[in-house]
Enzyme design. Structure first.
Site, PDB file in Angstrom:
ATOM      1  N   HIS A 147      -7.493   6.611   1.438  1.00  0.00           N
ATOM      2  CA  HIS A 147      -6.987   5.986   0.216  1.00  0.00           C
ATOM      3  C   HIS A 147      -7.901   6.143  -0.994  1.00  0.00           C
ATOM      4  O   HIS A 147      -7.431   6.088  -2.116  1.00  0.00           O
ATOM      5  CB  HIS A 147      -6.587   4.533   0.482  1.00  0.00           C
ATOM      6  CG  HIS A 147      -5.276   4.487   1.175  1.00  0.00           C
ATOM      7  ND1 HIS A 147      -5.167   4.380   2.536  1.00  0.00           N
ATOM      8  CD2 HIS A 147      -4.006   4.637   0.708  1.00  0.00           C
ATOM      9  CE1 HIS A 147      -3.888   4.432   2.869  1.00  0.00           C
ATOM     10  NE2 HIS A 147      -3.161   4.578   1.786  1.00  0.00           N
ATOM     11  N   ARG A 202       2.461   1.754  -4.596  1.00  0.00           N
ATOM     12  CA  ARG A 202       1.660   1.157  -3.515  1.00  0.00           C
ATOM     13  C   ARG A 202       1.190  -0.223  -3.978  1.00  0.00           C
ATOM     14  O   ARG A 202       0.153  -0.346  -4.627  1.00  0.00           O
ATOM     15  CB  ARG A 202       0.441   2.023  -3.215  1.00  0.00           C
ATOM     16  CG  ARG A 202       0.741   3.336  -2.531  1.00  0.00           C
ATOM     17  CD  ARG A 202      -0.557   4.066  -2.215  1.00  0.00           C
ATOM     18  NE  ARG A 202      -0.386   5.141  -1.269  1.00  0.00           N
ATOM     19  CZ  ARG A 202      -0.230   6.435  -1.607  1.00  0.00           C
ATOM     20  NH1 ARG A 202      -0.225   6.794  -2.869  1.00  0.00           N
ATOM     21  NH2 ARG A 202      -0.104   7.350  -0.668  1.00  0.00           N
ATOM     22  N   ARG A 228       7.014  -0.153  -2.684  1.00  0.00           N
ATOM     23  CA  ARG A 228       6.723  -0.352  -1.260  1.00  0.00           C
ATOM     24  C   ARG A 228       6.086  -1.714  -1.068  1.00  0.00           C
ATOM     25  O   ARG A 228       5.163  -2.080  -1.803  1.00  0.00           O
ATOM     26  CB  ARG A 228       5.769   0.734  -0.768  1.00  0.00           C
ATOM     27  CG  ARG A 228       5.372   0.476   0.679  1.00  0.00           C
ATOM     28  CD  ARG A 228       4.526   1.563   1.222  1.00  0.00           C
ATOM     29  NE  ARG A 228       3.150   1.488   0.754  1.00  0.00           N
ATOM     30  CZ  ARG A 228       2.235   2.400   1.041  1.00  0.00           C
ATOM     31  NH1 ARG A 228       2.560   3.454   1.764  1.00  0.00           N
ATOM     32  NH2 ARG A 228       1.004   2.284   0.592  1.00  0.00           N
ATOM     33  N   GLU A 287       6.925   7.121   8.889  1.00  0.00           N
ATOM     34  CA  GLU A 287       5.521   7.535   9.014  1.00  0.00           C
ATOM     35  C   GLU A 287       4.984   7.337  10.425  1.00  0.00           C
ATOM     36  O   GLU A 287       3.806   7.492  10.670  1.00  0.00           O
ATOM     37  CB  GLU A 287       4.625   6.886   7.952  1.00  0.00           C
ATOM     38  CG  GLU A 287       4.843   5.431   7.700  1.00  0.00           C
ATOM     39  CD  GLU A 287       4.040   4.902   6.511  1.00  0.00           C
ATOM     40  OE1 GLU A 287       3.276   5.644   5.891  1.00  0.00           O
ATOM     41  OE2 GLU A 287       4.180   3.705   6.232  1.00  0.00           O
ATOM     42  N   ASN A 322       1.203  11.397   5.135  1.00  0.00           N
ATOM     43  CA  ASN A 322      -0.226  11.164   5.413  1.00  0.00           C
ATOM     44  C   ASN A 322      -0.369  10.480   6.769  1.00  0.00           C
ATOM     45  O   ASN A 322      -1.179  10.874   7.605  1.00  0.00           O
ATOM     46  CB  ASN A 322      -0.854  10.264   4.343  1.00  0.00           C
ATOM     47  CG  ASN A 322      -0.639  10.790   2.952  1.00  0.00           C
ATOM     48  OD1 ASN A 322      -0.465  11.992   2.775  1.00  0.00           O
ATOM     49  ND2 ASN A 322      -0.638   9.911   1.964  1.00  0.00           N
ATOM     50  N   ASP A 323       0.429   9.439   6.951  1.00  0.00           N
ATOM     51  CA  ASP A 323       0.382   8.741   8.231  1.00  0.00           C
ATOM     52  C   ASP A 323       1.146   9.495   9.309  1.00  0.00           C
ATOM     53  O   ASP A 323       0.727   9.533  10.458  1.00  0.00           O
ATOM     54  CB  ASP A 323       0.961   7.328   8.088  1.00  0.00           C
ATOM     55  CG  ASP A 323      -0.086   6.380   7.544  1.00  0.00           C
ATOM     56  OD1 ASP A 323      -1.232   6.435   8.026  1.00  0.00           O
ATOM     57  OD2 ASP A 323       0.224   5.605   6.627  1.00  0.00           O
ATOM     58  N   ARG A 375      -6.798   9.863   9.884  1.00  0.00           N
ATOM     59  CA  ARG A 375      -6.748  10.556   8.589  1.00  0.00           C
ATOM     60  C   ARG A 375      -8.008  10.361   7.755  1.00  0.00           C
ATOM     61  O   ARG A 375      -8.260  11.099   6.810  1.00  0.00           O
ATOM     62  CB  ARG A 375      -5.524  10.096   7.788  1.00  0.00           C
ATOM     63  CG  ARG A 375      -5.573   8.654   7.393  1.00  0.00           C
ATOM     64  CD  ARG A 375      -4.221   8.160   6.900  1.00  0.00           C
ATOM     65  NE  ARG A 375      -4.137   8.128   5.442  1.00  0.00           N
ATOM     66  CZ  ARG A 375      -3.148   7.545   4.773  1.00  0.00           C
ATOM     67  NH1 ARG A 375      -2.156   6.972   5.435  1.00  0.00           N
ATOM     68  NH2 ARG A 375      -3.139   7.542   3.472  1.00  0.00           N
ATOM     69  N   CYS A 397       6.822  11.192   0.286  1.00  0.00           N
ATOM     70  CA  CYS A 397       5.906  10.610  -0.698  1.00  0.00           C
ATOM     71  C   CYS A 397       4.445  10.721  -0.256  1.00  0.00           C
ATOM     72  O   CYS A 397       3.553  10.210  -0.918  1.00  0.00           O
ATOM     73  CB  CYS A 397       6.272   9.154  -0.987  1.00  0.00           C
ATOM     74  SG  CYS A 397       6.228   8.114   0.464  1.00  0.00           S
TER      75      CYS A 397
HETATM   76  C1  PEP Z   1       1.750   8.071   3.715  1.00  0.00           C
HETATM   77  O1  PEP Z   1       1.330   7.559   4.746  1.00  0.00           O
HETATM   78  O2  PEP Z   1       2.015   9.275   3.590  1.00  0.00           O
HETATM   79  C2  PEP Z   1       1.952   7.239   2.514  1.00  0.00           C
HETATM   80  C3  PEP Z   1       2.588   7.712   1.469  1.00  0.00           C
HETATM   81  O3  PEP Z   1       1.431   5.999   2.512  1.00  0.00           O
HETATM   82  P1  PEP Z   1      -0.147   5.696   2.424  1.00  0.00           P
HETATM   83  O4  PEP Z   1      -0.837   6.976   2.084  1.00  0.00           O
HETATM   84  O5  PEP Z   1      -0.322   4.659   1.397  1.00  0.00           O
HETATM   85  O6  PEP Z   1      -0.470   5.217   3.800  1.00  0.00           O
HETATM   86 MG    MG Z   2       1.299   5.438   4.957  1.00  0.00          MG
END
Ligand code: PEP
Ligand code: MG
Length: 573
Positions: free
Chosen positions: A190, A300, A335, A434, A457-458, A468, A505
């Site tokens: 993040h 977010r 979200r 995710e 990402n997740d 990650r 996203c």
């Molecule tokens: C993701 O997981 O891709 C996402 C958009 O949420 P975050 O990166 O905030 O976990």
């Molecule tokens: Mg996520």
């Protein structure tokens, strides 16, 4: 000149002076003491100096983030202004010959013990954290050690740190920071995401960098490449001139791209792709609009919670409503709180977990702390009156979780009804895909959800079982793994079958190599970091939809990430 590498967290190129961000040692020899009079004077001086520092931080924060953030430090100032607190230390210095540092530590311990005996709740935990922080500040001043903070940086600072947290990034002095480099952290951690939203060049996972660079050394951070960041330490004049040339070219290219920002994101053969921005605050939205954003695919909201105290219903309502109004009817996907994983909310004082990314995270936390969740839901429903707000839930891994969530939305609506407060009925509710479970359940979920957005990402982290945020295993974080691409294809197809749209996203949505294949897999919306908007419009307008479909089919038929990348790099559109 020394050269180091790292992972690309946020693209760009910058140069400046290294600012080493590391906690100094606060140890001292307790036997070396002056007389009571001298120690008392030292203590008084350290208190005044600490107060002045806090006052300055409070002012900077109020100026850069808004009045509401300044008061976080007000609580700490109150401790220093409390006469009893200091009096106890002065009395100690009178009673026994000791250093001011010892008197401070003893009084601190006594107060901390009192707090520990109190009821365990987030308020007391925050007060203890404030006490801890403020005593460390006084101790540091007693020892004559300069403060290290990101909230007031020297000009042209390139921050070099072992690790940074989202809360550090939130406090950064935006005027003076040029970029940052960390030893730890993965490319979708993040802090990396926050750096993108600030349009700040950043590299993470640069192992050993702390040992390579010294305070104030000239440093060039080159993050133009999506795969690798390059860090040049102490370049000579000729080398620096060459870097400046790269920088000029990069900026010129960005200027060119910026001219595309208001064009429609439509392929050469007329297929419209919704292009949205990822934001974490209203300031981010304003920045995103400068890059042409007309909609938001991911707000977010947890970033509103990382800066200090928990925002209440009114405060949240104001933020969401302001964002909706600024978009003038454009879609705003908000979200709900995604706390947990690497996003710790200090004000909640949750117990530590062995495995936070598999722990009480996202929707799980909200379903456990219903009041916290209902407060946010009420704020969202109320803000719905001001624009096209849609609500999206993170970390869904079963249909039951989504159904429970919908019941809570109904409860929030009923509460507003009872209070006779206006709110928007029938707000579209979406699910973030995710987790692998959500992929396998995509058909079931998209029958009941209004839309889905894939958090790659997740999704990548959980499909490939790779943390990650851990740079040690970043080579296993295979963004272009066929396993991930196939999961995206399955999800998009399920959504389409049920007459819903699917978006992406996660960071993949802004990756130029990935965009053609995502579109070819049936993704209809891409939500990217603000500064990536112009280049994404330009790219989409250059694509042929049928060609993207062929490419996607080919890509998911391949068996390794290497082959997928090679295929995408060789493709012509
Ligand atoms: C993701 O997981 O891709 C996402 C958009 O949420 P975050 O990166 O905030 O976990
Ligand atoms: Mg996520």
């Amino acid at each position: 000149m020394k050269v180091c590498t790292g992972l690309t967290a946020s693209p760009g190129i910058c140069s400046g002076k290294a600012y080493i961000f590391t906690s100094p040692s606060l140890s001292y020899d307790p036997s070396q003491t002056g007389g009571a009079g001298e120690e008392k004077e030292r203590l008084e001086r350290a208190f005044s100096q600490s107060l002045a520092e806090l006052e300055a931080i409070k002012d900077t924060l109020s100026g850069s983030l808004g009045e509401e953030y300044g008061h976080i430090f007000r609580a700490q100032m109150t401790i220093l202004e409390d006469d009893d607190f200091k009096r106890e230390m002065l009395d100690k210095l009178e009673e026994l010959p000791c250093r001011a540092e010892t008197a401070l530590e003893e009084v601190y311990k006594a107060y901390a013990a009192l707090f520990s005996e109190m009821e365990e709740n987030s308020y007391n935990a925050q007060r203890l954290a404030d006490l801890d922080d403020v005593c460390k500040r006084v101790l540091r001043n007693l020892l004559g050690i300069e403060e290290l903070t990101l909230s007031s940086l020297p000009p042209e600072a390139v921050v070099v740190a072992e690790e940074l947290f989202p809360s550090d990034t939130a406090m950064m002095d935006r005027k003076n920071i040029r970029g940052f480099i960390t030893e730890k952290g993965g490319l979708t951690s993040h802090v990396a995401i926050l750096a993108k939203s600030l349009s700040l060049p950043a590299a993470v996972g640069s192992r050993g960098i702390m040992g390579q660079v010294e305070k104030d050394e000239t440093i060039v951070l080159d993050v133009r490449d999506y795969e690798k960041a390059h860090i040049y330490i102490s370049p000579d004049g000729v080398q620096l001139e060459e870097f400046n040339g790269w920088k000029r070219d990069y900026e010129q290219r960005r200027e060119e791209l910026l001219k595309m920002k208001d064009l429609d994101s439509v392929t050469r053969d007329g297929v419209k792709i919704t292009l949205s921005a990822n934001i974490g605050s209203v300031e981010d939205l304003i920045n995103a609009q400068g890059f042409g954003a007309r909609s938001v695919g991911l707000f977010r909201t947890e970033f509103l919670f990382l800066k200090g105290e928990l925002p209440g219903e009114e405060e949240q309502y104001r933020v969401y409503a302001e964002a909706a109004e600024k978009l003038r009817g454009g879609m705003l996907i908000i979200r709900t709180l995604d706390i947990g994983g690497d996003k710790e909310v200090k004000a909640l004082a949750l117990p530590r977990e062995e495995n936070p990314f598999l722990g009480l995270r996202g929707i799980r936390l909200c379903l456990k702390f219903e009041e916290l969740f209902l407060t946010q839901l009420r704020a969202l429903l109320r803000a719905g009156v001001h624009g096209d707000i849609r609500i999206m839930f993170p970390m869904i891994s079963s249909l039951l979780e989504f159904r429970k969530t919908k019941t809570l939305v109904e409860r929030a609506a009923a509460e507003l009804e009872e209070r006779r407060i206006p709110y928007k009925q029938g707000i579209p509710l979406g699910v973030m895909v995710e987790t692998p479970a959500a992929v396998f359940l995509a058909d079931d979920l998209t029958k009941e959800a209004a839309f889905v957005s894939m958090g790659t990402n997740d999704l990548t982290q959980y499909i490939l079982s790779v943390d990650r945020g851990n740079e040690e295993i970043s080579s296993y974080y295979r963004t272009f793994s066929p396993a991930v691409l196939r999961a995206i294809g399955v999800t998009a197809a399920a959504a389409r079958k049920n007459g819903k749209w699917a978006g992406v996203c996660g960071e993949l949505a802004g990756n130029p190599l990935a965009i053609p294949v995502l579109i070819g897999l049936g993704v209809e919306e891409l939500s990217v970091s603000p500064s990536a908007l112009p280049q994404t419009v330009a790219l989409i307008r250059d694509l042929d939809y049928d060609r993207c479909k062929e490419l996607a089919e080919k890509a998911i038929s391949l068996s390794t990430e290497e082959d997928v990348k090679a295929c995408l790099k060789a493709a012509e559109y």
